[in-house]
Write an enzyme that holds these catalytic residues in place. Structure first.
Site, PDB file in Angstrom:
ATOM      1  N   ASP A 226      -9.044   8.269  -3.839  1.00 29.72           N
ATOM      2  CA  ASP A 226     -10.388   8.553  -3.339  1.00 29.72           C
ATOM      3  C   ASP A 226     -10.393   8.586  -1.814  1.00 29.72           C
ATOM      4  OD1 ASP A 226     -13.302   8.750  -3.997  1.00 29.72           O
ATOM      5  OD2 ASP A 226     -13.392   6.897  -2.816  1.00 29.72           O
ATOM      6  N   GLU A 287      10.132   4.056  -7.249  1.00 30.41           N
ATOM      7  CA  GLU A 287      10.790   2.926  -7.908  1.00 30.41           C
ATOM      8  C   GLU A 287      10.588   2.969  -9.425  1.00 30.41           C
ATOM      9  OE1 GLU A 287       9.153  -0.605  -6.266  1.00 30.41           O
ATOM     10  OE2 GLU A 287       9.638  -0.080  -4.189  1.00 30.41           O
TER      11      GLU A 287
END
Length: 594
Positions: A226, A287
């Site tokens: 956002d 990751e």
């Protein structure tokens, strides 16, 4: 002999056939309050979403994006977050969220969650601690507290205004003063209950990296970010006399040479420092990648940035994966404008190796079935209500179907907003007294805001609240025209908007259009958008797309086989406001040099 169909220009080369899922995915936005109510309180919830997920599998989308479901006082419908690691009781529990993710994955759907990093709620533990602490403290350093101007700080620190209307600064009423003995204020680019964080603070950065990991550990497939262009403010927070617009060019005033148009000019938007943040986040997501499993976790930017090249900076290889193409959403229903946006967008994103992510509607804008029913060239309104110029519903419906058929044929990713597959319009006659968007009050009742696009979904035309929930209650009223548009009224009905979407999505997937190339198709008038989508590696028969925005019907290419049309054809010709996909079998594409 093979016919040769000449295209004006090769605009975009095809993606690899094995391109990652997010480069060509269709992602469906769910507004949790308004999707499905499972517990009879009139508000949609997570169990309601889980129950209805098979509908989305059958629709043919690849992923769902959920607007905020976090703990929140709901001052801005959940975009004021009090706890990023838990679920607001009105939506369910953390266990419900985990079950939703599991169920979606079982159905072959990925899950994107909303992340709100520009601001928190004023009820967040950090902000409560800040108000309790002294000026200059570690607690206040997480936010943008500043001494006011004037003899005793009685004036705000600068002249910024809120996106929702009124000043962007709120005085701190605690009796404490800053270093100069003056009144302190805090910045809120939105509602006073949404204080802006200070993203120059390393503690803020570490906190949000931990929040990313919290949800990645629970299996989510990515984040829609956002206000991605708003986290960093210009040094010194200088005064600003240009327009305050987060949601693009609402009033038509942001033209070249005028304040607010030049990239990075507004001190609260699109500052270069945001890109360092997203590089750090991309490292976190990497990751969690699973080599060889097409399990990339993604970031998508809500960045209202006018300049295509500036917008493309958010999707460089080490930053976000996607960014909404708001220029496409805001383009007038004119063929030259649409062609220009498509070509500029693809060109800018190709420069950085990113897909373009197309969108027509979301929870912040008037639905395109209503927006396109206004006269062409009308500035995009921030809500439509009683007494406002009203859209032509039939014209809006016709154009919305054509616009979606055009969008879903474009290479790249696409986003759909809940209910658009039913042809839902905005609630353009909603009584003002039931409005909940803070824009309505803070603008002094001059901007009706976004409630009209957030009305609960109609599932069953003959039931109370159109089957939204067991009680018949709804948190916002539904218009009468939602009944005939309910899911059960369109399911299996030839020509219905729901069946059109199902067909478009099925063909898009089968034909690999999201991974295809794009070349303009010559021989048509200026009022027509016509192009060829070639397959990944040009391995399949090309698909021609003809969208007629002119006043006269146009012919399809000779020998073309119609695959799908957004409206009825007239003796094989494409009428006004209709888009057609055709198979160009027996023809070879000979693009001009790019």
């Amino acid at each position: 002999m093979t016919d040769v169909l000449r295209s004006e220009t090769l605009v975009h080369c095809a993606d690899a056939p094995d391109a990652p899922w997010w480069r060509h995915a269709v992602i469906y936005q769910i507004y949790p309050r308004s999707w499905a109510d499972s517990n009879a309180d009139g508000i949609g919830d997570l169990p309601g979403i889980t129950e209805r997920l098979p509908y989305l599998r059958d629709l043919g989308v690849d992923a769902v994006w959920l607007s905020p479901f976090y703990v929140s006082p709901q001052a801005d419908a959940g975009y004021d977050v009090a706890d990023y690691r838990d679920i607001d009781p009105i939506f369910g529990t953390l266990a419900d969220a985990e079950q939703l993710v599991t169920s979606a994955h079982d159905l072959g759907l990925r899950v994107i969650v909303d992340l709100v990093p520009n601001h928190t709620s004023d009820e967040h533990a950090w902000f409560r601690a800040a108000l309790a602490a002294e000026p200059g403290s570690r607690e206040r350093a997480r936010y943008l507290f500043r001494d006011g101007r004037g003899d005793r700080g009685e004036e705000p620190p600068n002249n910024w205004t809120s996106v929702f209307g009124g000043p962007a600064w709120e005085p701190v009423d605690d009796g404490r003063t800053g270093e100069t003995g003056t009144q302190q204020w805090y910045l809120h680019l939105f509602d006073p209950k949404q204080p802006d964080l200070d993203w120059t603070n390393p503690e803020v950065r570490r906190e949000f990296e931990d929040i990313l990991r919290f949800w990645l550990d629970r299996g989510v497939d990515g984040f829609r970010v956002d206000v991605a262009h708003g986290l960093v403010k210009a040094d010194g927070l200088p005064d600003w006399t240009g327009p305050q617009q987060m949601l693009g060019d609402l009033d038509g005033s942001a033209h070249p040479g005028q304040p607010g148009h030049q990239p990075g000019e507004a001190p609260m938007w699109d500052q270069d420092g945001v890109h360092e943040i997203y590089r750090e986040w991309r490292t976190v997501l990497e990751e969690y990648a699973v080599p060889g499993a097409d399990r990339d976790r993604i970031l998508c930017a809500e960045a209202w940035v006018d300049d295509p090249e500036r917008a493309a900076r958010y999707v460089r290889p080490d930053e976000m994966h996607q960014a909404f193409n708001f220029d496409f959403l805001q383009s007038p229903w004119r063929a030259p404008d649409l062609r220009g946006v498509v070509e500029e967008s693809l060109g800018a994103n190709d420069e950085v190796g990113a897909p373009t992510s197309w969108v027509m509607s979301n929870h912040d804008v008037v639905r395109h079935a209503s927006r396109l029913g206004l006269p062409v060239g009308t500035p995009r309104p921030n809500g439509i209500g009683i007494g406002d110029p009203q859209p032509d519903p039939g014209l809006g419906w016709q154009r919305a179907r054509a616009a979606t058929a055009l969008m879903l044929a474009l290479p790249g990713s696409s986003y759909l907003y809940q209910g658009e597959e039913l042809g839902l319009p905005d609630h353009v006659q909603m009584p003002d007294e039931v409005r909940q968007d803070p824009t309505w009050e803070r603008s002094g009742h001059t901007e009706r805001g976004r409630d009209g696009a957030r009305v609960p979904m109609p599932w069953e035309g003959g039931r109370a609240a159109y089957g939204f929930g067991p009680s018949g209650d709804v948190w916002l009223p539904q218009p009468d025209d939602y009944g005939p548009l309910a899911v059960d009224q369109q399911d299996g009905v030839p020509g219905s908007t729901l069946e059109l979407y199902r067909t478009l999505l099925r063909l898009r997937r089968e034909l690999g259009l999201g991974r295809g190339s794009l070349s303009w198709l010559g021989g048509y008038a200026d009022a027509v958008v016509a192009f060829v989508n070639g397959g990944p590696g040009e391995a399949r028969t090309p698909v021609g797309v003809v969208a007629n925005l002119g006043s006269e019907s146009v012919r399809l290419p000779e020998g073309a086989e119609v695959l799908v049309a957004s409206g009825d054809l007239a003796d094989g010709a494409v009428p006004t406001d209709v888009t057609v996909w055709v198979r160009l079998s027996g023809m070879a594409i000979e693009p001009a040099a790019s």
